[in-house]
Design a protein around this motif. Structure first.
Motif, short mmCIF file in Angstrom:
data_model
loop_
_atom_site.label_atom_id
_atom_site.label_comp_id
_atom_site.label_asym_id
_atom_site.label_seq_id
_atom_site.Cartn_x
_atom_site.Cartn_y
_atom_site.Cartn_z
N PHE A 174 2.17 -5.69 0.87
CA PHE A 174 2.93 -5.34 -0.34
C PHE A 174 3.57 -6.56 -1.01
N LEU A 175 3.02 -7.75 -0.74
CA LEU A 175 3.61 -8.95 -1.36
C LEU A 175 3.48 -8.88 -2.88
N VAL A 176 2.46 -8.16 -3.37
CA VAL A 176 2.28 -8.03 -4.82
C VAL A 176 3.42 -7.24 -5.46
N ASN A 177 4.16 -6.47 -4.64
CA ASN A 177 5.27 -5.66 -5.15
C ASN A 177 6.57 -6.44 -5.27
N THR A 178 6.49 -7.77 -5.18
CA THR A 178 7.69 -8.57 -5.39
C THR A 178 8.39 -8.12 -6.68
N ALA A 179 9.72 -8.09 -6.64
CA ALA A 179 10.46 -7.65 -7.82
C ALA A 179 10.59 -8.74 -8.87
N ASP A 180 10.14 -9.92 -8.53
CA ASP A 180 10.23 -11.06 -9.44
C ASP A 180 8.88 -11.17 -10.18
N ASP A 181 8.87 -10.79 -11.45
CA ASP A 181 7.61 -10.72 -12.19
C ASP A 181 6.92 -12.08 -12.27
N ALA A 182 7.71 -13.14 -12.46
CA ALA A 182 7.12 -14.48 -12.57
C ALA A 182 6.50 -14.89 -11.23
N HIS A 183 7.16 -14.50 -10.16
CA HIS A 183 6.66 -14.79 -8.82
C HIS A 183 5.33 -14.06 -8.60
N ARG A 184 5.27 -12.79 -9.02
CA ARG A 184 4.03 -12.02 -8.86
C ARG A 184 2.88 -12.70 -9.62
N ALA A 185 3.18 -13.17 -10.82
CA ALA A 185 2.13 -13.83 -11.62
C ALA A 185 1.60 -15.05 -10.86
N ARG A 186 2.50 -15.77 -10.23
CA ARG A 186 2.07 -16.98 -9.50
C ARG A 186 1.28 -16.60 -8.24
N LEU A 187 1.70 -15.55 -7.55
CA LEU A 187 0.94 -15.10 -6.36
C LEU A 187 -0.49 -14.73 -6.76
N LEU A 188 -0.60 -14.02 -7.87
CA LEU A 188 -1.93 -13.56 -8.29
C LEU A 188 -2.79 -14.73 -8.78
N ARG A 189 -2.16 -15.71 -9.41
CA ARG A 189 -2.94 -16.88 -9.84
C ARG A 189 -3.44 -17.66 -8.63
N THR A 190 -2.63 -17.70 -7.57
CA THR A 190 -3.10 -18.35 -6.33
C THR A 190 -4.34 -17.62 -5.80
N CYS A 191 -4.32 -16.30 -5.85
CA CYS A 191 -5.49 -15.53 -5.38
C CYS A 191 -6.71 -15.93 -6.18
N GLY A 192 -6.58 -15.97 -7.50
CA GLY A 192 -7.72 -16.29 -8.35
C GLY A 192 -8.23 -17.71 -8.11
N ARG A 193 -7.28 -18.64 -7.97
CA ARG A 193 -7.63 -20.06 -7.79
C ARG A 193 -8.47 -20.30 -6.53
N HIS A 194 -8.31 -19.43 -5.54
CA HIS A 194 -8.97 -19.66 -4.25
C HIS A 194 -10.16 -18.72 -4.01
N THR A 195 -10.55 -17.99 -5.04
CA THR A 195 -11.67 -17.05 -4.89
C THR A 195 -12.94 -17.67 -5.43
N ALA A 196 -13.98 -17.69 -4.61
CA ALA A 196 -15.27 -18.26 -5.02
C ALA A 196 -15.92 -17.34 -6.06
N PRO A 197 -16.77 -17.91 -6.92
CA PRO A 197 -17.52 -17.05 -7.86
C PRO A 197 -18.24 -15.96 -7.07
N GLY A 198 -18.11 -14.74 -7.52
CA GLY A 198 -18.74 -13.62 -6.81
C GLY A 198 -17.92 -13.11 -5.64
N GLY A 199 -16.78 -13.74 -5.41
CA GLY A 199 -15.94 -13.35 -4.27
C GLY A 199 -14.96 -12.22 -4.62
N HIS A 200 -14.11 -11.88 -3.66
CA HIS A 200 -13.21 -10.74 -3.83
C HIS A 200 -11.76 -11.12 -3.54
#
Ligand SMILES: C[S@@+](CC[C@H](N)C(=O)[O-])C[C@H]1O[C@@H](n2cnc3c(N)ncnc32)[C@H](O)[C@@H]1O
Length: 232
Positions: A111-137
């Motif tokens: 439930f880390l995505v449920n952080t109450a800090d919206d800016a923090h959530r945006a950064r968590l999700l960008r980290t996910c995207g940054r580390h996902t290979a093309p075609g990855g999940h």
């Protein structure tokens, strides 16, 4: 509009605590609860997985046993020191992570995505995207819709030898609640107080889209587990 930061997180009880109030002792003792089966069903054996917020390795163990090549990330050195079997570990805040490497999948559970800090959530999700290979999940675990309304102070549930009790739950502005949970295991007691933002599905998907991610599928009937892909 009120904005929330992670400052309100705290924990009480024996041993060390992470910055978000988790007890290292407690998480070191917890056994798996089947969530890793969802991850294993979504990925082929041998896939590389970046596990964000691994804690003491409760999920790492079965993921490695299931054939995934896991790299574990946590901001708590005390947690990472307990991860078994030995996998590559990275001591870092997820929001700052940039390994200049991509993985077949990135896991953001607990439930880390449920952080109450919206800016923090945006950064968590960008980290996910940054580390996902093309075609990855990206595999994410979110709170179920309506959870805050369903929790009552004093209610409790057990899983194996662990008992969890809601000490208090206080609704704040904008879908955020401050919750204090007590955990009892082996005659010891810990509490964790945290803010969480209930993210109804449309809002969850909007926040993912902002980070260049799109939900491909919900992996469980309660729609708390989602699989997303890169859209740019
Ligand atoms: C609730 S524990 C769950 C650990 C593990 N996923 C499990 O299921 O046992 C959350 C973990 O995420 C880590 N964590 C939370 N926010 C983090 C952040 N922003 N950066 C790095 N680690 C974080 C905490 O230190 C803690 O170890």
């Amino acid at each position: 509009m009120t904005s929330f930061t992670r400052d309100g997180h705290s924990g009480t009880g024996p041993g060390d605590f992470t910055p978000d109030g988790c007890s290292v002792e407690l998480y070191s003792q917890l056994s798996g609860n089947g969530e890793t089966d969802i991850v294993l069903a979504a990925l082929p054996p041998g896939a590389t997985l970046l596990e964000l917020g691994s804690g003491a390795g409760r999920m790492t163990r079965p993921l490695v046993a299931g054939g995934l090549r896991v790299t574990a990330v946590d901001e708590s050195e005390e947690m990472l020191a307990r991860v078994r079997p030995a996998v590559p570990t990275v001591h870092a805040a997820i929001e700052d992570l940039d390994l200049a490497r991509q993985f077949d999948a990135v896991l953001l559970a607990s439930f880390l995505v449920n952080t109450a800090d919206d800016a923090h959530r945006a950064r968590l999700l960008r980290t996910c995207g940054r580390h996902t290979a093309p075609g990855g999940h990206v595999l994410l675990q979110r709170q179920r819709d309506g959870l805050h309304d369903s929790l009552r102070a004093g209610s409790s549930w057990s899983r194996g030898e662990l008992t969890v009790t809601v000490v208090s739950i206080e609704p704040l502005d904008g879908g955020v609640a401050r919750t204090c949970l007590a955990y009892e295991l082996g005659g010891r007691r810990w509490t964790q107080t945290f803010h969480s933002h209930e993210l109804p599905e449309p809002r969850f998907e909007e926040d993912l889209a902002e980070a260049g991610l799109a939900v491909d599928a919900y992996l469980t009937d309660d729609r708390t587990w989602a699989q997303a892909r890169l859209v740019r």
